[in-house]
Design an enzyme around this catalytic site. Structure first.
Site, PDB file in Angstrom:
ATOM      1  N   PRO A   1       0.791  -1.233   0.000  1.00 19.28           N
ATOM      2  CA  PRO A   1       0.000   0.000   0.000  1.00 19.28           C
ATOM      3  C   PRO A   1       0.822   1.281   0.000  1.00 19.28           C
ATOM      4  O   PRO A   1       0.265   2.361  -0.205  1.00 19.28           O
ATOM      5  CB  PRO A   1      -0.825  -0.113   1.284  1.00 19.28           C
ATOM      6  CG  PRO A   1       0.004  -0.964   2.174  1.00 19.28           C
ATOM      7  CD  PRO A   1       0.697  -1.950   1.276  1.00 19.28           C
ATOM      8  N   ASP A   2       2.123   1.168   0.238  1.00 23.42           N
ATOM      9  CA  ASP A   2       2.959   2.367   0.271  1.00 23.42           C
ATOM     10  C   ASP A   2       4.254   2.116  -0.490  1.00 23.42           C
ATOM     11  O   ASP A   2       5.352   2.274   0.046  1.00 23.42           O
ATOM     12  CB  ASP A   2       3.257   2.773   1.724  1.00 23.42           C
ATOM     13  CG  ASP A   2       3.918   4.150   1.821  1.00 23.42           C
ATOM     14  OD1 ASP A   2       3.778   4.941   0.861  1.00 23.42           O
ATOM     15  OD2 ASP A   2       4.580   4.428   2.834  1.00 23.42           O
ATOM     16  N   LEU A   3       4.124   1.739  -1.744  1.00 24.33           N
ATOM     17  CA  LEU A   3       5.299   1.457  -2.567  1.00 24.33           C
ATOM     18  C   LEU A   3       5.978   2.778  -2.916  1.00 24.33           C
ATOM     19  O   LEU A   3       5.446   3.591  -3.669  1.00 24.33           O
ATOM     20  CB  LEU A   3       4.880   0.724  -3.841  1.00 24.33           C
ATOM     21  CG  LEU A   3       6.032   0.177  -4.690  1.00 24.33           C
ATOM     22  CD1 LEU A   3       6.774  -0.924  -3.936  1.00 24.33           C
ATOM     23  CD2 LEU A   3       5.516  -0.362  -6.023  1.00 24.33           C
TER      24      LEU A   3
ATOM     25  N   ARG B   1       1.788   5.380  -6.986  1.00 19.98           N
ATOM     26  CA  ARG B   1       2.379   5.790  -5.706  1.00 19.98           C
ATOM     27  C   ARG B   1       3.896   5.848  -5.824  1.00 19.98           C
ATOM     28  O   ARG B   1       4.538   6.773  -5.301  1.00 19.98           O
ATOM     29  CB  ARG B   1       1.954   4.808  -4.603  1.00 19.98           C
ATOM     30  CG  ARG B   1       2.652   5.035  -3.259  1.00 19.98           C
ATOM     31  CD  ARG B   1       2.137   6.296  -2.597  1.00 19.98           C
ATOM     32  NE  ARG B   1       2.863   6.606  -1.372  1.00 19.98           N
ATOM     33  CZ  ARG B   1       3.919   7.414  -1.311  1.00 19.98           C
ATOM     34  NH1 ARG B   1       4.386   7.997  -2.421  1.00 19.98           N
ATOM     35  NH2 ARG B   1       4.520   7.657  -0.166  1.00 19.98           N
TER      36      ARG B   1
END
Length: 236
Positions: free
Chosen positions: A168-170, A206
């Site tokens: 979710p936070d690449l 992202r």
């Protein structure tokens, strides 16, 4: 997601993926002041989620305290709603990493998590094994004019996506490259193995945003991003 071993003392839980057992682990592993006093801290990394590097049980470990992001952080910086131990942040992250390692992906070795419950809320921490000699993507592409590493990152991300793994936070701080040029994805908080096409697209977006936020990497980005996307589209 695999078996998780649990040791409970009052409202404090120590959890670890099998076959590791948390039975002998001390709460001091999560006490930064105690670790510092014993000379077990090797340093720390700063960022949205501060991490500490330490030595314990013959291993080099990374300690991270779970913190909230976005608007909820204004209500509580590090307290989460209790909905059951198996739904806690460290349980889910440890389980996802254990599953990915079983599938031979390069993610940190999950070691131990701690959950401290207070009625309807909890705080939590996680310990993972440190990756020897690893540098962030940000540091690596800043020093390396070659686009080969961009292509490898693209192939690695595609491999994770083909396995339906969603990070979710690449971003360029959560992608590490070790001394053997292997690409690792770290910090799997809120990660899961149910990625669909939309989540995969968002994950790449992202990563691109994190590069856009680094003015010092503009030249490297313009050179390397097309190679990353080309390799991603081509597949592992």
């Amino acid at each position: 997601m695999g078996h998780i071993s649990v040791r409970q003392k009052d409202d404090e839980y120590f959890i670890s993926p099998d076959p590791a057992s948390p039975a002998s682990h001390s709460p001091q592993l999560f006490d930064v002041d105690a670790l510092r006093a014993q000379g077990l801290l090797d340093g720390q990394a700063t960022g949205r989620a501060q991490a500490y590097f330490l030595r314990a049980h013959g291993k080099h470990l990374v300690l991270r305290h779970y913190r909230r992001g976005g608007l909820p952080r204004h209500l509580s910086d590090d307290r989460f709603i209790w909905t059951g131990l198996s739904r806690s942040r460290p349980w889910r992250e440890l389980a996802v990493m254990a599953r990915l390692r079983a599938l031979n992906f390069f993610v940190p070795v999950p070691f131990l998590g701690r959950v401290q419950r207070q009625t309807m809320t909890y705080t939590a921490d996680i310990l993972t094994e440190r990756i020897p000699g690893a540098r962030s993507m940000a540091d690596r592409v800043a020093d390396d004019a070659s686009t080969a590493i961009w292509a490898k990152i693209g192939r690695v991300v595609r491999g994770f996506h083909d396995a339906s793994a969603h990070h979710p936070d690449l971003n360029i701080r959560n992608i590490l490259i070790d001394e053997s040029h292997e690409v690792w994805l770290i910090d799997w908080d809120r990660g899961h193995l149910r990625a669909n096409a939309l989540l995969k697209t968002r994950s790449l977006a992202r990563l691109k945003r994190s590069l856009d936020q680094e003015p010092g990497l503009t030249e490297a980005f313009e050179r390397g991003w097309p190679r990353l996307l080309e390799a991603y589209e081509s597949g592992p």
